[in-house]
Design a protein around this motif. Structure first.
Motif, PDB file in Angstrom:
ATOM      1  N   LYS A  52       1.136  -1.301  -0.153  1.00 43.87           N
ATOM      2  CA  LYS A  52       0.141   0.556  -0.163  1.00 43.87           C
ATOM      3  C   LYS A  52       1.136   1.799   0.079  1.00 43.87           C
ATOM      4  O   LYS A  52      -0.018   2.324  -0.601  1.00 43.87           O
TER       5      LYS A  52
ATOM      6  N   ASP B  82       2.191   4.006  -5.446  1.00 39.53           N
ATOM      7  CA  ASP B  82       2.154   5.406  -6.160  1.00 39.53           C
ATOM      8  C   ASP B  82       4.070   5.158  -7.049  1.00 39.53           C
ATOM      9  O   ASP B  82       3.885   5.368  -7.917  1.00 39.53           O
TER      10      ASP B  82
ATOM     11  N   GLN C 177      -3.069   4.531 -15.555  1.00 33.71           N
ATOM     12  CA  GLN C 177      -3.951   5.837 -14.770  1.00 33.71           C
ATOM     13  C   GLN C 177      -5.710   4.745 -14.850  1.00 33.71           C
ATOM     14  O   GLN C 177      -5.449   4.960 -13.801  1.00 33.71           O
TER      15      GLN C 177
ATOM     16  N   LYS D  39      -4.695   2.225 -11.787  1.00 36.67           N
ATOM     17  CA  LYS D  39      -4.511   2.828 -10.412  1.00 36.67           C
ATOM     18  C   LYS D  39      -6.672   3.428 -10.245  1.00 36.67           C
ATOM     19  O   LYS D  39      -6.437   3.180  -9.246  1.00 36.67           O
ATOM     20  N   ASP D  40      -6.812   3.304 -11.339  1.00 43.55           N
ATOM     21  CA  ASP D  40      -8.914   3.941 -11.045  1.00 43.55           C
ATOM     22  C   ASP D  40      -9.408   2.681 -10.429  1.00 43.55           C
ATOM     23  O   ASP D  40      -9.930   2.079  -9.527  1.00 43.55           O
ATOM     24  N   GLN D  41      -8.697   1.389 -11.200  1.00 44.55           N
ATOM     25  CA  GLN D  41      -9.114  -0.001 -10.649  1.00 44.55           C
ATOM     26  C   GLN D  41      -9.137  -0.375  -8.902  1.00 44.55           C
ATOM     27  O   GLN D  41      -9.976  -0.934  -8.635  1.00 44.55           O
ATOM     28  N   LEU D  42      -8.152   0.037  -8.925  1.00 48.80           N
ATOM     29  CA  LEU D  42      -7.598  -0.675  -7.595  1.00 48.80           C
ATOM     30  C   LEU D  42      -8.202   0.553  -6.609  1.00 48.80           C
ATOM     31  O   LEU D  42      -7.745  -0.024  -5.224  1.00 48.80           O
ATOM     32  N   GLN D  43      -8.630   2.139  -6.628  1.00 48.27           N
ATOM     33  CA  GLN D  43      -9.088   2.292  -5.738  1.00 48.27           C
ATOM     34  C   GLN D  43     -10.014   2.061  -4.696  1.00 48.27           C
ATOM     35  O   GLN D  43     -10.080   1.803  -3.580  1.00 48.27           O
ATOM     36  N   ASN D  44     -10.709   1.124  -5.695  1.00 48.16           N
ATOM     37  CA  ASN D  44     -12.063   0.788  -4.057  1.00 48.16           C
ATOM     38  C   ASN D  44     -11.462  -0.835  -3.210  1.00 48.16           C
ATOM     39  O   ASN D  44     -11.715  -0.863  -2.311  1.00 48.16           O
TER      40      ASN D  44
ATOM     41  N   PHE E 213      -8.192   0.192  -2.077  1.00 52.59           N
ATOM     42  CA  PHE E 213      -7.379   0.548  -1.028  1.00 52.59           C
ATOM     43  C   PHE E 213      -8.779   1.107   0.442  1.00 52.59           C
ATOM     44  O   PHE E 213      -8.191   1.117   1.155  1.00 52.59           O
ATOM     45  N   VAL E 214      -9.962   1.472   0.031  1.00 51.14           N
ATOM     46  CA  VAL E 214     -11.093   1.539   0.895  1.00 51.14           C
ATOM     47  C   VAL E 214     -11.656   0.185   1.120  1.00 51.14           C
ATOM     48  O   VAL E 214     -12.874   0.723   1.684  1.00 51.14           O
TER      49      VAL E 214
END
Length: 575
Positions: free
Chosen positions: A551, A555, A561, A564-569, A571-572
């Motif tokens: 985690k 970065d 990109q 990275k957008d797919q990985l945002q869910n 992360f939370v």
């Protein structure tokens, strides 16, 4: 693939199949002894019942029968091993599926099933020693030899059971090896498997017996007439193809018992093959240049063994096992080759694993796209507006082109000839495609010759187990590399691992949202749905495993990109 690798595969699989066949012979001897014990039941005199049973089992004739049974089982293991070792064929159309039924292998398997059905009944009837132990007997009312129709009824019943099982398992169904989720000993798997197979065989033998009673009621006279005319014998007793004669409890019990024994023989053979062939084995991480012993199969070679799927399955099972449980072997994987100082072992494994994952995701995308275009795409029309220098019955409203330069006349003629040839080839290709589309627009023709995209999805998901092991193994190795990879050889491939996992997630989500498995057209629909759910769960689990471990460093990775957008869910923790 090198000859050494194939030789190693043959040695590995031959040993396991030999052990499976030997265990099957032992199990069949136990089954045969139990059937002799049941058929000679004598409640009034238990001691004589046990003594007679032991005398039958230990006699020389019994062991001669055991030899015949062992020979048949060995032939079964040799012929049916192709179903367990080779890659299952994929039929794109129903016509291809029908064509694949008439193969020499299916003919041998069908002949084997018929032989086993007859041999089992013949062996047990020969050991009984009562009125059912012979096809002929001396007549009581007339002079000569007469037919014992009960014996014929049971022998034809064994033949019928073989036909029924072959149609059920080789035409309308398939048997695939399933790896145990929790590793267990062979004895535990066999004892538990026999306990599950026995009630299934007992209940599954009821239907072929009922079908056979109905068939013999209508066709028994023809069968009896053919046998009597061929053997030149007489019929002394009342014909068996009557309701009062067929409803004989003893005869029906023997028919059901032998059908159960046949089904139990087939299922136990498959169980033993599954237990021995799916046993985990460690592969060598890599061949050392300093060793002089005979080369063995390495892990990277096993992962690339597409022509022998069982070896590829064992390779990925070993990959996920060493990734999660064996620190010493991971140390060998994270070392540099000597001489040279290159991560040769890791490179071979990561290339094969990513190739499998990306190819699986790509095939799912192709099938999903074809399925979508099939619903929306109308029948194609011939495109006559191809680029060519001629205009047919059309006014040219464009400004006239300048006259060609005389020096370039040869080039212009060559371009015109090339455009004409290109137009003709395009016209033929388009016309042929339009004709094929027109034929496939007819429901009956499309039913037999149209592409079955649902069957393609089922075929892919049936082969999804190594993909689960591949993504679990790579993610576990990536996490372990944080503390065990002294040279940082895994970090260079970490973006590729994340890309493959995210692309696979998108493909599986697309397949799930299209609801392509809503139609229950296959008997193993439950297994296919479970495999899709297991793939999605393993994919999410692998991505979470990497995100939690890396985690703080995500970065710094070279990720696009959209990834990275797919990985945002993740992360939370909303996936």
């Amino acid at each position: 693939m090198s000859e050494i690798t194939y030789r190693g595969c043959k040695e590995l699989l031959f040993q396991r199949m030999l052990m499976a066949v030997a265990s099957s012979i032992l199990v069949q001897i136990i089954f045969m002894s139990c059937v002799v014990l049941i058929t000679n039941l004598n409640i009034t005199s238990p001691l004589s019942w046990i003594e007679d049973t032991l005398a039958i089992i230990t006699c020389f004739r019994m062991w001669c029968y055991f030899t015949v049974l062992a020979t048949v089982i060995v032939l079964q293991g040799i012929i049916c091993s192709k179903n367990y070792l080779n890659k299952p064929p994929y039929a794109e159309t129903r016509f291809a599926m029908f064509y694949n039924l008439f193969t020499p292998h299916n003919f041998m398997v069908g002949t084997l099933y018929l032989t086993i059905g007859i041999v089992l009944v013949w062996l047990h009837l020969s050991l009984k020693g009562d009125e059912y132990n012979s096809l002929t007997t001396n007549c009581t009312t007339i002079y000569g030899t007469c037919l014992v129709e009960e014996y014929l009824f049971l022998i034809i019943g064994g033949l019928w059971t073989g036909i029924h099982y072959f149609i059920k398992m080789n035409i309308f169904g398939t048997q695939r090896l399933q790896f145990p989720i929790i590793p267990q000993s062979k004895f535990t798997q066999i004892s538990r498997g026999i306990g599950l197979v026995l009630p299934v065989s007992m209940t599954g033998a009821i239907w072929p017996c009922l079908y056979y009673l109905i068939v013999y009621y209508f066709l028994g006279s023809y069968i009896r007439g053919i046998v009597v005319s061929m053997l030149f014998i007489n019929v002394d007793n009342e014909p068996l193809d009557q309701m009062s004669k067929l409803l004989n409890i003893s005869l029906i019990f023997h028919l059901w018992l032998y059908a159960t024994l046949f089904t139990l023989t087939m299922n136990s053979m498959f169980l033993l093959f599954q237990v021995y062939l799916t046993e985990w084995m460690p592969f060598a991480i890599g061949q050392s240049v300093y060793t002089t012993s005979q080369p063995t199969i390495t892990l990277s070679e096993a992962l690339a063994m597409k022509k022998v799927p069982i070896v590829q399955y064992l390779g990925y099972l070993d990959l996920v096992t060493l990734a999660q449980k064996e620190k010493s072997r991971r140390a060998n994987l994270f070392t540099l080759s000597q001489p040279g100082g290159h991560p040769y072992n890791w490179n071979c494994i990561i290339v094969k694993s990513l190739e499998l994952i990306n190819e699986f995701a790509k095939e799912i995308d192709i099938v999903c796209c074809c399925k979508q275009t099939l619903k929306k795409k109308p029948i194609e029309t011939i495109n006559y507006n191809c680029e060519h220098p001629y205009v047919y019955h059309m006014r040219n409203l464009a400004s006239p082109a300048p006259p060609p330069v005389p020096a370039a006349s040869n080039n212009t003629n060559n371009q015109q000839a090339f455009s004409s040839g290109k137009y003709i080839m395009e016209f033929i290709k388009t016309t042929r495609q339009c004709f094929i589309n027109y034929l496939l627009s007819k429901p009956l023709i499309f039913y037999f010759f149209g592409t079955q995209y649902d069957a393609k999805i089922n075929h892919l998901l049936n082969n999804g187990q190594p993909v689960i092991w591949a993504i679990d193994g790579l993610s576990s190795l990536a996490v372990a590399s944080l503390t065990e990879d002294l040279y940082g050889i895994v970090q260079k491939d970490l973006p590729g691992i994340i890309d493959a996992l995210v692309l696979l997630k998108q493909s599986l989500e697309k397949l799930h949202k299209m609801n392509m498995l809503s139609r229950k057209s296959y008997h193993d629909d439950k297994d296919i749905r479970q495999m899709l759910a297991s793939l999605r769960a393993a994919n999410r689990r692998s991505i979470y495993r990497i995100i939690i471990a890396f985690k703080e460093y995500i970065d710094g990775l070279n990720l696009e990109q959209p990834i990275k957008d797919q990985l945002q869910n993740f992360f939370v923790c909303k996936e």
